[in-house]
Scaffold this motif. Structure first.
Motif, PDB file in Angstrom:
ATOM      1  N   ARG A  11      15.105   4.782   7.256  1.00 26.13           N
ATOM      2  CA  ARG A  11      16.335   5.247   6.630  1.00 26.13           C
ATOM      3  C   ARG A  11      16.130   6.636   6.046  1.00 26.13           C
ATOM      4  O   ARG A  11      15.160   6.914   5.360  1.00 26.13           O
ATOM      5  CB  ARG A  11      16.757   4.285   5.523  1.00 26.13           C
ATOM      6  N   ASP A  21      26.488   0.409   5.145  1.00 24.84           N
ATOM      7  CA  ASP A  21      25.319   0.190   5.991  1.00 24.84           C
ATOM      8  C   ASP A  21      25.299  -1.231   6.537  1.00 24.84           C
ATOM      9  O   ASP A  21      25.106  -1.455   7.736  1.00 24.84           O
ATOM     10  CB  ASP A  21      24.057   0.430   5.153  1.00 24.84           C
ATOM     11  N   ASP A  22      25.482  -2.170   5.640  1.00 26.70           N
ATOM     12  CA  ASP A  22      25.478  -3.570   6.054  1.00 26.70           C
ATOM     13  C   ASP A  22      26.559  -3.833   7.085  1.00 26.70           C
ATOM     14  O   ASP A  22      26.333  -4.532   8.073  1.00 26.70           O
ATOM     15  CB  ASP A  22      25.711  -4.475   4.836  1.00 26.70           C
ATOM     16  N   GLY A  57      27.863  -3.804  14.409  1.00 18.34           N
ATOM     17  CA  GLY A  57      27.371  -3.022  15.543  1.00 18.34           C
ATOM     18  C   GLY A  57      28.266  -1.844  15.881  1.00 18.34           C
ATOM     19  O   GLY A  57      28.152  -1.243  16.940  1.00 18.34           O
ATOM     20  N   ALA A  71      27.919  -1.786   9.176  1.00 20.45           N
ATOM     21  CA  ALA A  71      27.573  -1.209  10.472  1.00 20.45           C
ATOM     22  C   ALA A  71      26.585  -2.112  11.205  1.00 20.45           C
ATOM     23  O   ALA A  71      26.714  -2.366  12.402  1.00 20.45           O
ATOM     24  CB  ALA A  71      26.977   0.182  10.278  1.00 20.45           C
ATOM     25  N   ARG A  72      25.620  -2.614  10.468  1.00 23.73           N
ATOM     26  CA  ARG A  72      24.624  -3.452  11.091  1.00 23.73           C
ATOM     27  C   ARG A  72      25.248  -4.758  11.566  1.00 23.73           C
ATOM     28  O   ARG A  72      24.985  -5.229  12.673  1.00 23.73           O
ATOM     29  CB  ARG A  72      23.491  -3.725  10.094  1.00 23.73           C
ATOM     30  N   ALA A  73      26.082  -5.352  10.731  1.00 20.43           N
ATOM     31  CA  ALA A  73      26.675  -6.642  11.075  1.00 20.43           C
ATOM     32  C   ALA A  73      27.623  -6.519  12.264  1.00 20.43           C
ATOM     33  O   ALA A  73      27.679  -7.385  13.129  1.00 20.43           O
ATOM     34  CB  ALA A  73      27.421  -7.208   9.865  1.00 20.43           C
ATOM     35  N   ARG A  86      27.037   4.246  14.580  1.00 15.70           N
ATOM     36  CA  ARG A  86      26.863   3.002  15.313  1.00 15.70           C
ATOM     37  C   ARG A  86      25.362   2.813  15.524  1.00 15.70           C
ATOM     38  O   ARG A  86      24.655   3.768  15.847  1.00 15.70           O
ATOM     39  CB  ARG A  86      27.586   3.097  16.655  1.00 15.70           C
ATOM     40  N   PRO A  87      24.882   1.578  15.326  1.00 14.68           N
ATOM     41  CA  PRO A  87      23.428   1.394  15.345  1.00 14.68           C
ATOM     42  C   PRO A  87      22.797   1.405  16.737  1.00 14.68           C
ATOM     43  O   PRO A  87      21.744   0.822  16.917  1.00 14.68           O
ATOM     44  CB  PRO A  87      23.230   0.021  14.685  1.00 14.68           C
ATOM     45  N   ASP A  88      23.392   2.048  17.710  1.00 16.45           N
ATOM     46  CA  ASP A  88      22.662   2.249  18.951  1.00 16.45           C
ATOM     47  C   ASP A  88      22.155   3.689  18.938  1.00 16.45           C
ATOM     48  O   ASP A  88      22.304   4.395  17.957  1.00 16.45           O
ATOM     49  CB  ASP A  88      23.544   1.977  20.186  1.00 16.45           C
ATOM     50  N   ASP A 137      13.134   5.101  13.107  1.00 19.86           N
ATOM     51  CA  ASP A 137      14.328   4.430  12.608  1.00 19.86           C
ATOM     52  C   ASP A 137      14.333   4.241  11.101  1.00 19.86           C
ATOM     53  O   ASP A 137      15.120   3.469  10.573  1.00 19.86           O
ATOM     54  CB  ASP A 137      14.475   3.066  13.299  1.00 19.86           C
TER      55      ASP A 137
END
Lengths: 254, 254
Positions: free
Chosen positions: A124, B91-92, B98, B94-96, B119-121, A122
DNA sequence: CCTTGCGGTCGACAATGTCGACCATCAGTC
DNA sequence: GACTGATGGTCGACATTGTCGACCGCAAGG
């Protein structure tokens, strides 16, 4: 062969110039760099602009590459047969090896990355599709040098750039290495371009055995090598992927 | 404004033609499609080929786009200021949230995706950088329609294509929607282009308040919406990201 | 073996892109 | 505030340059 179209060649030169310089370029700079009259450069830029190949910064008046190029570049990938057939194999290879996978083709004096599968952890990583790698110091490049006379020709007689202490900079050394690569059927590059990075590559050929590209895996020396040599199991994985893609390409026409 | 350079415009048309058709095109097809003499088309193709913008299949003689376009497209991304400044914020976001994050700019009659955060899955996703989305049925597109007069102009008076039963196809409906978007400061699109997909977008502007692009998140209706409406918390995230990028752009010059 | 299509070449012609002088504008400067 | 020296941009005469359509050689197909 009749001559090329002057205005087109000049337009291409302008695009390459804009691609090369980091920052935006002014009309005068462009004209001066390519030894064109300002009027001429302006005419070409104007046309490129209205076609979307070039954009002009509204307030500084300077020029940069345009969005249409991105769109066309994407279209190139869509049509690319090698890439299309390699997608799934590259995925498998990344999963099996646990390393980054690159797919490259010869382009001008380097290897153009046409596909890139991230290492399956994972961390970056940035996508490198569309970027270039040197011929003489990467696994992808050396594979092409070994099998594609055109690639070898591109090397010319110019001095080879050195990136690390392990980069081969003598043409004779490169040729010897290529002979070895042809003999054993795969190439490696351990810290020849980037410190700490090792890669293993193999050739992809079409149904008529013409070299059309190369696959490689690339990763930290610690995970790719063992006792100073690349791990044989990884070599086997790469070669098997390369064969699979080649077979797939060969079957393409029937 | 003086006229454009004929040969260049024609070359651009050929490139677009090659980008459009799925398969490779022969010389005669190209010449016929653009109503050019074969000799003329050949001259342009020959030049494009030796510049690397076009490649010719060795055995069929047919033409397709060339690798140089991919390289230049990549260079476009490298220079793109909006994209550069937005990378970390996307990036942030996407993380926030999901969800998948897209960054788009107006290009011709659509939105060109210049950045894409998965998507962070771990589901398999394909990179869509370089592809286009419609203006009137996506969050990105509607944001641009609402704030960028040029975008609204591109819509013209032509009929709007319908993708799902929820696509707005009447210009008056789109204009009303745009008014709403301007009023509340964000756009959404729920199953207007793809069944099951909902997205939320907001405007990015430069230091002089000119619209320069848009960010959006996009995901399954089930995760983006609640009780038939997009979740307010996601809207807040998107708007905050858009503001952050705009602020970053504004600071760029000082 | 002729036909029909292909990609590619050739050379005459004039349309076309090129050139360099010129303009408008802006930033800095004395 | 006029000067200077940049800039991007325009204009029109000139001849270079790209265009056109007939032609060539080849391969596939009837």
């Amino acid at each position: 062969m009749p001559g090329p179209i002057q205005s087109l060649s000049r337009a291409a030169a302008i695009l390459r110039l804009l691609a090369g310089g980091e920052r935006r370029l002014g009309l005068s700079e462009v004209a001066a760099s390519l030894d064109l009259a300002k009027g001429t450069a302006h005419g070409i830029l104007r046309t490129l602009q209205q076609e979307g190949f070039v954009e002009q910064d509204a307030e500084s008046g300077k020029y940069q590459l345009g969005a249409e190029l991105l769109r066309l570049g994407q279209s190139y990938l869509d049509v690319h047969e090698l890439r299309a057939r390699a997608l799934v194999w590259a995925d498998d290879l990344a999963r099996a090896s646990g390393e980054t996978v690159y797919l490259g083709v010869l382009h001008q004096r380097g290897v153009l990355i046409v596909h890139h599968v991230f290492r399956p952890d994972d961390t970056r990583q940035v996508l490198e599709v569309g970027s270039m790698q040197p011929l003489h110091s990467t696994a992808l490049g050396k594979v092409l040098l070994a099998y594609d006379p055109v690639a070898r020709g591109e090397l010319g007689d110019g001095p080879l750039e050195s990136y690390t202490t392990r980069t081969l900079t003598e043409l004779s050394d490169v040729d010897a290495e290529c002979a070895l690569i042809r003999e054993r059927g795969w190439a490696d590059a351990v810290e020849e371009t980037w410190e700490g990075v090792a890669s293993i590559g193999a050739l992809i050929q079409d149904r008529r055995r013409n070299p059309v590209g190369a696959v490689c895996i690339s990763g930290a020396v610690e995970t790719v090598c063992e006792d100073g040599f690349v791990k044989p199991s990884l070599v086997a994985s790469v070669r098997s992927a390369a064969r699979a893609i080649s077979r797939d390409l060969g079957a393409g026409r029937f």
